[in-house]
Enzyme design. Structure first.
Site, PDB file in Angstrom:
ATOM      1  N   ASP A 106       0.833  -1.196   0.000  1.00 41.15           N
ATOM      2  CA  ASP A 106       0.000   0.000   0.000  1.00 41.15           C
ATOM      3  C   ASP A 106       0.869   1.248   0.000  1.00 41.15           C
ATOM      4  O   ASP A 106       1.512   1.563   1.006  1.00 41.15           O
ATOM      5  CB  ASP A 106      -0.910  -0.015   1.235  1.00 41.15           C
ATOM      6  N   ASP A 326      -1.005   6.342  -7.221  1.00 40.76           N
ATOM      7  CA  ASP A 326      -1.364   5.190  -6.386  1.00 40.76           C
ATOM      8  C   ASP A 326      -1.223   3.895  -7.179  1.00 40.76           C
ATOM      9  O   ASP A 326      -1.828   3.740  -8.239  1.00 40.76           O
ATOM     10  CB  ASP A 326      -2.804   5.346  -5.890  1.00 40.76           C
TER      11      ASP A 326
END
Length: 443
Positions: A106, A326
């Site tokens: 992440d 991301d």
């Protein structure tokens, strides 16, 4: 001494004496959840269905970003994070002796965590649940410790009797209603380096989750945080990696090749074709925000002007940072007005009649399957122009070619399809991200 005992003693020393990270750094596999190397992989699911599932996750993840921008704490779970569904996995081991585990990578998360025994509540996982009592290097951290203070919110666990420190407890909730609660601790993390020699790092702060639930999959055991906060893996490795990591995402979830993530000197992005742009952190969360100035289609430059979503702290940064980069979001999401301008301009450049996506997911599709008829797009970030070839901005959906981007009314995101076949380096010291066109299957 008996030879077997001597061997066991030497082996024990190797286990409890973490290897120092060499000057060259190290590289490990970054496994796409839909690749044959992934524990998520189901050969009975077609490639098109896997893509459809990934797109659905993408929309869910962006919706969660939007929820986080309006986040208000409650009394139960006080530290919201990225949605728990990520697109890439890292395999590593925790503890001494090391226990193999698979964590969702992440790039926006901070504290790494894994499920731990004893379980108040644990989601089902295929591998063995980590038992801290079986690790010789495991150590719980007290409430007054610096890592505990670094958490956005934490509580104290235990009676705090004389001579006994109260244990720091974390409580994390994700925007998709998943959660994890447990003890803040340190232990040794061991990474399987591509050089063949495992790299072990001691005293990594992580969450030992005893109460976990939500949308987690049985193939993973938790999350590894690669964000910019002080408790992320990158920050904890600190000087030993020079604050640098990079990744190279293989295009089209290749069956034969695996994406890579590197730390330290191996993560340096240099040479011909490299462009760099600054990143900023905004508001309460440690996402990597870039500043996108315009999008170029052919010889037409489309200005990128948009007001920021609430609670991002944009005022204090002079409006810098208007799009998150991301690795866990599939599509690139652009503000609705800007997407409409892009759609209009592409319609002038692409010969052919736009078609409706039968699935109703994509806003811009064409019947023409000759990729040579489609233009590249150039994203003009502050100080850097990143040209996205048609091969990664349009992809096959049945008999159509569709734009791998979508409109949003809130947080903009530069997704992982737009990052494929680029070596992308993060330098937390210089606060910049670098891009270099690269054939990631050969990296």
């Amino acid at each position: 001494m008996h030879p077997l005992l001597a061997f066991s003693f030497v082996h024990l020393l190797l286990l409890i004496s973490p290897t120092k990270i060499e000057a060259g750094g190290f590289t490990v596999a970054l496994i796409h959840r839909d690749s044959p190397q992934s524990p998520f992989y189901d050969p009975s699911i077609s490639k098109s269905d896997r893509l459809a599932n990934a797109i659905r996750r993408s929309f869910s993840r962006v919706a969660s970003f939007n929820e986080l921008s309006r986040y208000t704490p409650n009394n139960d779970i006080q530290s919201p994070l990225f949605p728990s569904g990520g697109e890439y996995l890292m395999k590593l081991s925790i503890g001494t002796p090391p226990l193999k585990t698979t964590l969702l990578a992440d790039t926006g998360g901070d504290l790494s965590w894994t499920q731990c025994r004893p379980c108040v509540k644990c989601f089902k996982q295929n591998s063995t649940i980590f038992d801290p009592k079986k690790s010789w290097t495991y150590k719980e951290l007290p409430c007054g410790s610096q890592p505990c203070k670094a958490l956005r919110n934490s509580t104290c666990k235990g009676a705090g009797k004389k001579g006994t420190a109260r244990i720091c407890e974390y409580r994390y909730g994700y925007a998709d209603k998943s959660y994890t609660i447990g003890d803040v601790a340190t232990d040794t993390f061991t990474f399987g380096s591509s050089s063949g020699r495992p790299v072990s790092v001691g005293k990594i702060v992580f969450g030992c989750g005893h109460n976990n639930g939500g949308t987690y999959n049985t193939a993973t055991t938790g999350v590894i945080g690669l964000g910019g906060g002080s408790l992320s893996l990158v920050r904890q490795l600190g000087d030993s990696i020079g604050g640098k990591f990079s990744y190279c995402l293989v295009a089209n979830v290749d069956d034969k090749f695996t994406s890579k993530i590197s730390f330290g000197d191996k993560a340096v992005v240099s040479g011909p074709g490299v462009v760099s742009t600054p990143f900023v952190f905004k508001g309460k969360f440690n996402y990597y925000y870039l500043t996108l100035e315009s999008i170029i289609v052919g010889n037409k430059r489309l200005g990128y002007e948009t007001k920021m979503p609430p609670d991002t702290g944009s005022g204090s940064l002079g409006g810098e940072g208007n799009i998150i980069i991301d690795s866990g979001t599939v599509l690139t999401f652009l503000p609705s007005g800007i997407f409409a301008n892009l759609e209009s301009q592409l319609g002038k450049v692409i010969k052919g009649k736009p078609m409706k996506d039968p699935g109703g997911v994509f806003k811009l599709c064409y019947r023409d399957d000759n990729i040579d008829h489609y233009p590249s797009l150039t994203f003009k970030f502050k100080g850097a122009e990143v040209e996205l070839p048609a091969l990664i901005t349009f992809f096959q959906v049945g008999k159509l070619l569709c734009l791998a981007m979508a409109p949003t009314d809130d947080v903009a995101v530069f997704g992982n399809l737009s990052q494929e076949n680029f070596l992308i380096g993060y330098d937390l010291v210089k606060k910049q991200i670098s891009f270099k066109p690269t054939n990631c299957s050969k990296y």
